[in-house]
Design an enzyme around this catalytic site. Structure first.
Site, PDB file in Angstrom:
ATOM      1  N   SER A  94      47.125  40.931  38.396  1.00 54.87           N
ATOM      2  CA  SER A  94      45.862  40.223  38.535  1.00 54.87           C
ATOM      3  C   SER A  94      45.918  38.958  37.705  1.00 54.87           C
ATOM      4  CB  SER A  94      44.705  41.114  38.068  1.00 54.87           C
ATOM      5  OG  SER A  94      43.464  40.442  38.215  1.00 54.87           O
ATOM      6  N   HIS A  98      42.299  28.811  34.960  1.00 53.35           N
ATOM      7  CA  HIS A  98      41.228  27.844  34.690  1.00 53.35           C
ATOM      8  C   HIS A  98      41.856  26.515  34.276  1.00 53.35           C
ATOM      9  CE1 HIS A  98      38.016  30.834  34.850  1.00 53.35           C
ATOM     10  NE2 HIS A  98      38.721  31.613  34.055  1.00 53.35           N
ATOM     11  N   HIS A 108      41.809  32.716  41.577  1.00 52.79           N
ATOM     12  CA  HIS A 108      42.014  34.125  41.228  1.00 52.79           C
ATOM     13  C   HIS A 108      42.885  34.757  42.309  1.00 52.79           C
ATOM     14  CE1 HIS A 108      40.696  38.253  42.430  1.00 52.79           C
ATOM     15  NE2 HIS A 108      41.041  38.499  41.180  1.00 52.79           N
ATOM     16  N   ARG A 112      47.431  44.980  44.407  1.00 51.03           N
ATOM     17  CA  ARG A 112      47.377  46.253  43.684  1.00 51.03           C
ATOM     18  C   ARG A 112      47.678  47.422  44.629  1.00 51.03           C
ATOM     19  NH1 ARG A 112      42.423  44.055  44.507  1.00 51.03           N
ATOM     20  NH2 ARG A 112      40.953  45.304  45.744  1.00 51.03           N
ATOM     21  N   GLY A 260      39.706  53.105  30.504  1.00 50.88           N
ATOM     22  CA  GLY A 260      40.178  52.927  29.137  1.00 50.88           C
ATOM     23  C   GLY A 260      41.333  51.961  29.022  1.00 50.88           C
ATOM     24  N   ARG A 262      43.219  48.177  28.434  1.00 47.93           N
ATOM     25  CA  ARG A 262      43.202  47.272  27.282  1.00 47.93           C
ATOM     26  C   ARG A 262      42.161  46.175  27.524  1.00 47.93           C
ATOM     27  NH1 ARG A 262      46.463  42.550  25.696  1.00 47.93           N
ATOM     28  NH2 ARG A 262      46.671  42.507  23.428  1.00 47.93           N
TER      29      ARG A 262
END
Length: 302
Positions: A94, A98, A108, A112, A260, A262
């Site tokens: 992903s 900018h 973007h 996946r 959970g 990072r």
């Protein structure tokens, strides 16, 4: 369906991250990506790469992750309740870019793969991803190029794919609370396995491989265009819309936080500087108004 080859997917995603990083560094010239490798307590990990304060890219983040666990999070089972209680593996690349120059659009992309398993039952798997463009100042040649490249990515897999994924992108990247698009769209698809593993994987690779040809020619056209405080202030204001979408609606953000992952890697998509103004509207006849009137409208660009 063909048995999923998780190793092949992981190998491709790691290579894609490398390829995109090299391409962006060659354009920026001033800065390079910093890499953090991380592990997740519940299983898996990833490598995050971030460039900040470059000559061209104010912030660019490209994340690879491969996580696994005993139960899918609520964001994954909300529209697929039959998957509740299954173990899972999820992997993907992903990225959010900018640029510094307000005339160069934010972009973007992600690709996946998810595999959900339960003893005694057939595994469930799918691919997802796409890429979309968020300009601050609109240029028709940029929009046409972006969508032409998106169409080229899809054409080998059927003439129906690009219109379907484009419409899906227009619907997904829509800020419902403001009733406006985030940008000019591109491609979006999810839960995709209807073509079988080999062809679904090939389509996903094509989308990933077409991101750089779609985006970098636009950046190279705009990155040296002169701008002043007015353009910079509008860029920061419109970046607020980007933040709102990612924190309120984005499935990837919700999935990462709920599993959970990072936090630094999940939120790397956020721009370094952003602003909000109370009830602001552009003056009629200005380039800022043109963005809303012409470009932030669903449209067939090709």
């Amino acid at each position: 369906m063909t048995t999923p080859d998780i190793t092949a997917v992981s190998r491709y995603l790691l290579k894609l991250q490398d390829t995109i990083c090299v391409a962006l560094e060659q354009v920026d010239q001033q800065n390079v990506f910093r890499e953090d490798q991380w592990t997740r307590e519940e299983g898996g990990g990833g490598r995050s790469r971030v460039m900040e304060n470059g000559a061209v890219f104010e912030k660019a983040g490209i994340n690879f992750s491969h996580v696994h666990g005993g139960q899918l999070p609520a964001s994954a089972t909300a529209h697929r309740p039959e998957l509740a209680g299954r173990s899972f593996q999820a992997m993907g690349v992903s990225l959010v870019i900018h640029p510094r120059n307000p005339y160069a659009p934010t972009s973007h992309a992600n690709v996946r793969f998810l595999l959900a398993e339960k003893a005694g039952e057939e595994p469930v798997w799918w691919f997802g991803g796409g890429f979309d463009l968020t300009p601050y100042y609109g240029f028709e040649e940029d929009a046409v190029h972006w969508h032409q490249t998106a169409r080229e990515a899809c054409e080998p897999f059927g003439k129906h794919i690009y219109p379907r994924f484009k419409r899906w992108c227009d619907e997904y990247f829509h800020l419902r609370h403001r009733n406006e698009p985030r940008g000019i769209g591109g491609l979006f698809f999810d839960d995709f396995n209807e073509a079988g593993f080999d062809d679904s994987f090939a389509l996903t690779r094509s989308v990933g491989d077409h991101y750089i040809p779609a985006y970098l020619p636009i950046v190279e056209r705009r990155m040296h265009q002169p701008y002043g405080d007015r353009e910079r202030e509008f860029q920061l204001y419109r970046r607020g819309r980007y933040v709102e979408f990612n924190l309120v609606y984005d499935r990837g953000t919700l999935f990462g936080l709920q599993t959970g992952g990072r936090t630094e890697s999940i939120l790397m998509s956020l721009p370094p500087l952003v602003s909000w103004r109370y009830d602001w509207h552009p003056d009629p006849g200005t380039p800022e108004a043109e963005l809303y009137e012409i470009f932030l409208q669903p449209r067939d660009w090709v």
